[in-house]
Every structure is written in structure tokens, then in C-alpha cells.
Design an enzyme around this catalytic site. Structure first.
Site: not given
Lengths: 276, 256
Positions: A237, A268, A262, A240, A29
Site C-alpha cells: 500500500c 489503512c 488499501c 500505509c 449455504g
């Protein structure tokens, strides 16, 4: 392949970037400064991510690039071609087959494994920047772990919108120490930052590299009475049928018609193939 | 009784010029000390040295910390000093915009110090902020307004609320009433006096306005050219000034 050194950058530059990456991995970080190079693309198009990718790629790697989850957008296509040309590495659109994935603004839906590297393109690496304009001061705040200011931003969100309205680039605390900007990924992706793969973040214009090693604890900041929530469009979605993936909203005509799909095109497409 | 703050031989030089020198005094809990002097007399330099904003060239500033007793804040580590700066100490700037975050709402400004010391409950932070806005006479419905929408007097009161919310024991004030018109000054002074008495605060107030120290300060220090030329009880110094400069200062006050 004599026109370019492998993966465009010269070996000394790659060593310099690798040193920054190793330091970043050692201090999760923490933003490591590095001498960012001019790349043959404009700032804001992923110059940081490209330099990190160039430094970690080997000839045996399989490379994948996504932009907002999609493999076929301008940014993704041009970076993929760039490394096909300058490194001659194999490329793929399948998340599971790639060993290095460069991404802009998304984490793939498919869970990454221990032998994969995810490289993020970062526009502004400093999470405190919009609250504290001085770099001297923000560095001091990181060094002394003075992170109260980050919560002031979340406080402002709640007081103005009734909930934490920050939807992307949602600040996280890494391994209980450094507060980090996870690049502008949707906060839906934040829980996925705890992953098995190596995550590297490159900011070219700002000349910073930071990293999250595998299985590192990454916690999204919040208030006790306003806990973090990974939100997405409340829809399935339309292509899909997935109800668990992050969705893009697409306006399809000028009569208010819209569809959800998606944002991860590979995810997808694979689901539609399986269904067919 | 141990003093809250022990200042020993503080000196600060700007190259060959004297900022302030040979300043020594004790401040006891609940006591308000006024520092007066003309522009350039070194009073702001002294205040910044005491509050840790400027490193003094000589001397010690010992503060009676809650955990370890008297500690020299000049030699203590920066994290400790900054921790003091947001818990036991408060600093009220002359210009409110130096002490406020102008692009953060009033509630956020007051809440920042709470969040800096670990408050993580939005409802609690919000209610404390509302309470403090009330105590400095700002309407509760202004809590989500930015300080840019406030008048100068309101900004100054907001700055005071922001500083006092963590219950500090020592407040440094640099001309807290400067730049405000007289009626607003009077209300602000009244408010400050109330808060200081009610919370039992110790304070060091730098000003060039003798009326401010007459009203607020128990003790007075008069500075000229970086030196303390006279000090004593406020009423005593103002009613019977000994040093020539103090006599000049007192006689310069306009009588209406």
C-alpha cells in the site's frame, strides 16, 4: 422517532426475515426464499443487505457500512445515514467497534469476533446461474448435490486463460454440502469466510437469504492440479505500507502514473495513525 | 444371460390420446435395437419413457444396475435415476444443441460428465476430452472452440463424444442422423457402428430412416399409432415384412 418504526421495516416483516435468517443459519449455504420488500433505494444498491440489517439491528447496536472496503463512498454513506435516521443506532467507521457491519464486495481486513455480524449485499445469489438459466433445474441440482457444472466454469477458465481467472464471486462449498456464491468479494477474501462472526447474505431483487454460521468450513472450489489461490496486486500500500491487505489500483494522472492503496479505508487509516 | 433392460407393458397417454401402449421387450448386453415408425407413432414418447425423461402411466423399465442387479427405474428415486442418466446411460438428441451446452467449449462439453461424476484433475479431464474428440474425428485444435463454431455433423459427433466419455452401457438415440446430409450421415453411421461394436454398447435407436436401422440395429420394432405392430431380427423384418404397415414402410423407401 415516531416517523418510522425502528429500522424502517414493520415488525411483521422483520419477523419474516428473521425466520429466513434462522433457517439459513440452520442449513448453511442454502438459499432461503423470502418476501423481499420495496426499499427506498434502487435494486442493486443493497436492498437485500438493508433488509437483513434492519431485521438484526437492536437499539444497542453499533453499525458500520462499507462499500468495496471504503466507509466514505456514496452507497456506504447513504445506507449508514438511512439507519441513523430510521433506527437511531450508533454508527462507527472502526471495524472492531461495530456489532453489525453491512458490506458490499469486501470482508474487512481486521478479523471479526464472535459478537459481530457481517451482512453482505448480494446481486445474484445463484452460483450456477450463468451456466444453467433454469431456476427449477438449479434448485434440483442443489437438492441432489449435482455440482459438476460448477467445475465446468473453472475448466473453461483454465482452458482459456491458463489459470482459474475468476477473480471475484469465486464459488465455495459450505460445510461439505451447498455450493454458494460468496457475493462479489475478491477471491483474496475467500479464506476469511472461515470466521468467528456470523455471516448473513441478502439478495433483495432475487428474494433470497443465506447464511454462514461462525466457524463453518468454507472451501473454495478448485482442481487438484490447479489449486485455489487467493490473489492480490503484487505491491505494498502506497499510503500505509501494508503488504498483506487487498489493494485498489488508482490511476493518478494521464501519464501512466498509478498508486496502490488499501481498499479497506479503516484498516489503512488505523495503520497510518499508529505509525504517526 | 440376464437382459440389460427389461421393458414391461409400458404405456403413456396424453389425456385420452395414446402416446404408446403395451410395449414389452428385453434388451441384452451388446444388442442394438431399432425402433421405426412414422411421425406421431409414439417412438419418441417410448424412448423418453425408457430414458426417464417422461414418467410412464403404466409398466416397468427394469435396468440391470452394476450394484443391485435389476431395478425398476420408474419407481427408483430421482437422484438414483439422474445418477444413472450421467453414468450408465447416455442420451443422444436429434438436435445436437439440445444435448450440448452451446456456450461452453468442446472440451468443457466432453468434460462435464466426467466432472459430474467427480473428476477433479484438470490435466486428466483435458487429455480424456482430447482423446474422445479424436475418436469422433474432431481435430484436437478445436478443443477450445464452442459448438456454435462447429458444423451440424461435428456438433452431432461432439454430442456423441460427450455422452460416451463416461463409458455408459446403454445409449438412447433419438434420430441421431436426422437433419444431416447423406454423406455426413454415412460417416456418422460408420463412426457409431464402430463405437458400438468396439465398446460393446447396447443401444436403442429411434429413427424413421430404414437405412440407419439396416446398418446399426440387430433387432427391429415397428410402431404405428402407439402400438408395436411387428418386431424381430432387422434383416428378417425388412426382407420379409408381415404386417401391412411394415410392408408399406419398406416399399416406401426410394431406390436410387
Amino acid at each position: 422517532m415516531t416517523d418510522y418504526n425502528f429500522a424502517y421495516l414493520d415488525e411483521q416483516t422483520k419477523r419474516m426475515i428473521r425466520r429466513a435468517i434462522l433457517k439459513g443459519l440452520a442449513v448453511p449455504g442454502y438459499q432461503v426464499p423470502f418476501a423481499s420488500r420495496e426499499m427506498p433505494m434502487p435494486y442493486g444498491w443493497g436492498t437485500g443487505g438493508v433488509q437483513v440489517s434492519a431485521a438484526v439491528l437492536t437499539p444497542d447496536d453499533t453499525f458500520k457500512v462499507i462499500d468495496q472496503g471504503a466507509d466514505d463512498t456514496t452507497n456506504a454513506v447513504s445506507i449508514r445515514r438511512f439507519f441513523e435516521k430510521t433506527a437511531g443506532v450508533a454508527v462507527t467507521e472502526k471495524t472492531a467497534k461495530a456489532s453489525v457491519i453491512q458490506t458490499r464486495h469486501r470482508i474487512p481486513e481486521t478479523d471479526l469476533t464472535e459478537d459481530q455480524i457481517l451482512v453482505y449485499q448480494v446481486p445474484i445469489p445463484e452460483p450456477l446461474r450463468f451456466l444453467e438459466p433454469s431456476e427449477v433445474e438449479t434448485r434440483k441440482m442443489h437438492a441432489l448435490e449435482e455440482y459438476g457444472l460448477m467445475h465446468v466454469k473453472l475448466y473453461e477458465d483454465i482452458s482459456q486463460h491458463g489459470a482459474i481467472a475468476t477473480a471475484y464471486a469465486y464459488p465455495v462449498k459450505v460445510e461439505g454440502r451447498y455450493v454458494m456464491d460468496p457475493s462479489p468479494i475478491p477471491k483474496f477474501d475467500n479464506p476469511k469466510l472461515n470466521m468467528a462472526g456470523i455471516q448473513l447474505f441478502g439478495a433483495g431483487r432475487e428474494q433470497r437469504i443465506y447464511a454462514v454460521p461462525p466457524y463453518t468450513q468454507v472451501v473454495s472450489l478448485d482442481f487438484e492440479d490447479h489449486p485455489f489461490e487467493a490473489s492480490k496486486a503484487d505491491h505494498a500500500c502506497d499510503l500505509c505500507g501494508s503488504t498483506t491487505s487487498y489493494l485498489d489500483e488508482l490511476i493518478v494522472d494521464d501519464e501512466g502514473g498509478r498508486m496502490f492503496m488499501c481498499s479497506d479505508t479503516d484498516f489503512c487509516a488505523a495503520r497510518r495513525e499508529d505509525a504517526a | 444371460m440376464t437382459p440389460l433392460l427389461q421393458v414391461e407393458n409400458i404405456a403413456k397417454f396424453y389425456g385420452p390420446r395414446i402416446g404408446c401402449t403395451d410395449v414389452t421387450f428385453d434388451l441384452y448386453p451388446g444388442e442394438v435395437m431399432g425402433i421405426v415408425g412414422e411421425s406421431g407413432s409414439g417412438k419418441s414418447t417410448l424412448l423418453n419413457c425408457l430414458a426417464g425423461h417422461l414418467p410412464p402411466d403404466r409398466g416397468a423399465v427394469k435396468f440391470d444396475t452394476r450394484t443391485d442387479g435389476l431395478r425398476d427405474t420408474v419407481t427408483m428415486s430421482e437422484p438414483e435415476r439422474r445418477m444413472l442418466g450421467r453414468t450408465d446411460w447416455a442420451f443422444v438428441h436429434q438436435h445436437a444443441r439440445d444435448g450440448l451446452r452451446m456456450n461452453v467449449s468442446a472440451g468443457g462439453n466432453v468434460g462435464e460428465r466426467l466432472m459430474a461424476v467427480g473428476a477433479r484433475h484438470y490435466g486428466d479431464i483435458r487429455s480424456t476430452a482430447t482423446d474422445w474428440l479424436g475418436r469422433v474425428e474432431i481435430d484436437a485444435d478445436r478443443i477450445d472452440d464452442r459448438p456454435t463454431a462447429f458444423s451440424g455433423g461435428m456438433q452431432q459427433r461432439l454430442q456423441i463424444a460427450r455422452n460416451l466419455v463416461t463409458g455408459p452401457r446403454l445409449v438412447f438415440m433419438d434420430e441421431p442422423t436426422g437433419g444431416l446430409d447423406v454423406s455426413v450421415q454415412a460417416r456418422l453411421l460408420d463412426l457409431l457402428r464402430g463405437l458400438v461394436r468396439e465398446m460393446g454398447l447396447s443401444a436403442i435407436i429411434v429413427t424413421h430412416d430404414l437405412a440407419v436401422v439396416r446398418l446399426l440395429a440387430d433387432r427391429l420394432m415397428v410402431m404405428k399409432s402407439g402400438h408395436v405392430v411387428e418386431n424381430g431380427l432387422t434383416d428378417q423384418v425388412l426382407d420379409d415384412p408381415q404386417h401391412a404397415y411394415t410392408q408399406l414402410l419398406v416399399s416406401s423407401v426410394l431406390q436410387v
